[in-house]
Design a protein around this motif. Structure first.
Motif, short mmCIF file in Angstrom:
data_model
loop_
_atom_site.label_atom_id
_atom_site.label_comp_id
_atom_site.label_asym_id
_atom_site.label_seq_id
_atom_site.Cartn_x
_atom_site.Cartn_y
_atom_site.Cartn_z
N ILE A 84 -79.12 -4.92 -8.09
CA ILE A 84 -78.05 -5.73 -8.07
C ILE A 84 -77.08 -5.28 -6.73
N PHE A 85 -77.31 -4.37 -6.24
CA PHE A 85 -76.42 -3.92 -5.13
C PHE A 85 -77.34 -3.87 -3.94
N PRO A 86 -76.41 -4.03 -2.56
CA PRO A 86 -77.62 -3.78 -1.40
C PRO A 86 -77.92 -2.69 -1.17
N THR A 87 -79.06 -2.52 -0.51
CA THR A 87 -79.76 -1.09 -0.44
C THR A 87 -78.98 -0.16 0.82
N GLY A 88 -78.14 -0.84 1.47
CA GLY A 88 -77.52 0.04 2.52
C GLY A 88 -76.52 -1.07 3.50
N GLY A 89 -76.10 -0.37 4.45
CA GLY A 89 -75.12 -1.11 5.32
C GLY A 89 -73.70 -1.48 4.80
#
Length: 363
Positions: free
Chosen positions: A207-212
């Motif tokens: 669901i969510f970005p892995t980073g940044g």
């Protein structure tokens, strides 16, 4: 009785009469009002705390210089990236960054410049260290500030409810869950959240970005929502690890207030139990928690290094990891000082403010 002694007696009697009738008393330290004595005592207390903080900051400044010079590796060779360079080029780079000077001379120059706010030039970015810190600071403040507000409110609310229902199943479950999360390493919890909620595992989709911090192709309200989307997992990680401390202190403080006479009086007046808790018990139990909040604010900034590294968050923590890998000595030293200074200053601020909330302290 002689005639010469009569004026003296009259003068003495007049002095006694004047004092007894509330006239002017002799000036001196004992004649000061309780408020002025209290103000003077607080000023001495605050000055002592500020002096201690200044000594601690200078000790951190000295420690940061020598500590990171124990790291193995040559910064100049790391900056060349394994390329073939001549001995003359390496010597020129050492002169450029002052690494050819004796250690004592490097130290005196470092301390002299740092006391004026100049932490030197970054080896890898070839830019002033202060500028690099200023660029990364907003991202760290956004992450730690959001987490701080959430785990403070959550810890106070759950701590108050747990103490008010001390010994109940909810209290035991609440405390056990908080202690479990508090003992979990933040980087491990962050990796676990990335695996389950970013990459996806089994039936759970990513669901969510892995980073940044953002995707980089949005503007306006879409950019705000994109940053908020990237912010979720790092904030959840910090909140999960940190809220237990606030919960436990709030719970303990409220338990100490539970048997107080003023709560019995409030109940005897017919006030509802929920009103007694919110209006009477919780405000008095907040004193130790307020102190802890300042301490938490400092430690959260310093403790975000691992979380920012795991989630590739472009804040001070990620910058510290980059600088440490070189090692970029000016940048590492400055960031170490910033993290330590945040803890020291927040502790000092807590010490200075607490006597204003509880006059028994620092008198």
């Amino acid at each position: 009785m002689s005639s010469e002694s009569t004026p003296a007696l009259l003068k003495g009697a007049a002095g006694v009469e004047s004092t007894a009738s509330g006239g002017p008393a002799p000036a001196g330290p004992s004649a000061r009002s309780p408020r002025s004595r209290s103000t003077a005592a607080y000023a001495r207390y605050a000055a002592g705390k500020l002096a201690g903080a200044a000594v601690s900051l200078f000790a951190v400044l000295v420690t940061s210089f020598f500590l990171f010079r124990l790291i193995p590796g040559d910064p100049v060779k790391q900056m060349t990236g394994g390329r073939q360079v001549s001995t003359e080029q390496i010597a020129a780079m050492r002169r450029e960054f002052g690494l050819d000077l004796p250690l004592w001379q490097q130290f005196t120059q470092y301390c002299g410049k740092a006391l004026t706010g100049d932490f030197g030039t970054s080896y890898q970015f070839r830019a002033p260290v202060v500028d690099k810190i200023a660029e990364a600071l907003p991202a760290t403040l956004l992450l730690t500030g959001t987490a701080f507000v959430i785990y403070t409110l959550l810890g106070i609310w759950l701590g108050a409810r747990s103490a008010w229902r001390n010994g109940s199943a909810g209290d035991r479950a609440n405390t056990a869950f908080a202690l479990t999360l508090y003992s979990v390493p933040s980087f491990w919890l962050g990796l676990l959240l990335i695996i389950t909620l970013s990459v996806g595992i089994g039936p759970i989709p990513g669901i969510f970005p892995t980073g940044g911090m953002e995707s980089g192709n949005t503007e306006g309200i879409d950019r705000v929502l994109d940053i908020a989307h990237h912010l979720v997992l790092p904030v959840v990680t910090l909140v999960a690890v940190e809220y237990a401390r606030t919960l436990l202190v709030m719970r303990s403080s409220l338990l100490d207030e539970m048997g107080s006479d003023y709560l019995t009086t409030a109940r005897a007046k017919g006030l509802r139990d929920d009103l007694v808790r919110r209006k009477h018990a919780v405000p008095n139990a907040m004193l130790p928690t307020v102190t802890l909040l300042f301490v938490n604010l400092g430690t959260t900034v310093a403790g975000a290094i691992l979380v920012e590294t795991v989630f590739s968050w472009p804040g001070l923590g990620g910058l510290f990891y980059q600088a440490l890998s070189v090692p970029d000595l000016p940048l590492v030293q400055a960031l170490f000082f910033v993290f330590a200074a945040a803890v020291i200053l927040m502790n000092t601020l807590a010490d200075v403010i607490y006597p204003l909330l509880d006059p028994r302290v620092g008198r």
